[in-house]
Design an enzyme around this catalytic site. Sequence first.
Site, PDB file in Angstrom:
ATOM      1  N   HIS A  13      36.830  70.747 114.058  1.00 25.52           N
ATOM      2  CA  HIS A  13      36.268  71.988 114.609  1.00 25.52           C
ATOM      3  C   HIS A  13      37.290  72.887 115.294  1.00 25.52           C
ATOM      4  O   HIS A  13      37.109  73.288 116.450  1.00 25.52           O
ATOM      5  CB  HIS A  13      35.127  71.667 115.572  1.00 25.52           C
ATOM      6  N   HIS A  72      30.319  72.800 107.754  1.00 26.89           N
ATOM      7  CA  HIS A  72      30.896  74.073 108.179  1.00 26.89           C
ATOM      8  C   HIS A  72      31.706  74.720 107.053  1.00 26.89           C
ATOM      9  O   HIS A  72      31.705  75.947 106.921  1.00 26.89           O
ATOM     10  CB  HIS A  72      31.722  73.896 109.452  1.00 26.89           C
TER      11      HIS A  72
END
Length: 125
Positions: A13, A72
């Site tokens: 992330h 993502h």
Amino acid sequence: MNTNRYYVVPDIHGMGSLLEKTLTKLYELEPNGCKVIFLGDYIDRGKENVKVLELVRNPPENFQFVTLKGNHEAMFVDAANNRHEYYDYKALKELVEEYNIEETVEWMDKLPIIHFEWTNVFVHG
């Protein structure tokens, strides 16, 4: 390269500096190389998305990196193909301004969603 050992790294992330520290330690532990399996979610939330992509896409000599697709990356590819709006505008802005966005979308789109290693199965999950 040590073919008897591998390491698994989950959701990064956008935490490029943390990933860099992790990999530096791993390179010290395995000076002859090894396999590293990344479980996806390289981007979003953190501020160093480009750094993360550079690290996971460029393994040093004698190291093999397996990069899986996380949700993502899937969302990013869908947004790039106008299938829905992207929610993390900071990450999008960073990637558009500092990286080859077309090539990145193509790379993300081709990432596998599953990897088998010996009797283990890896997915983002």
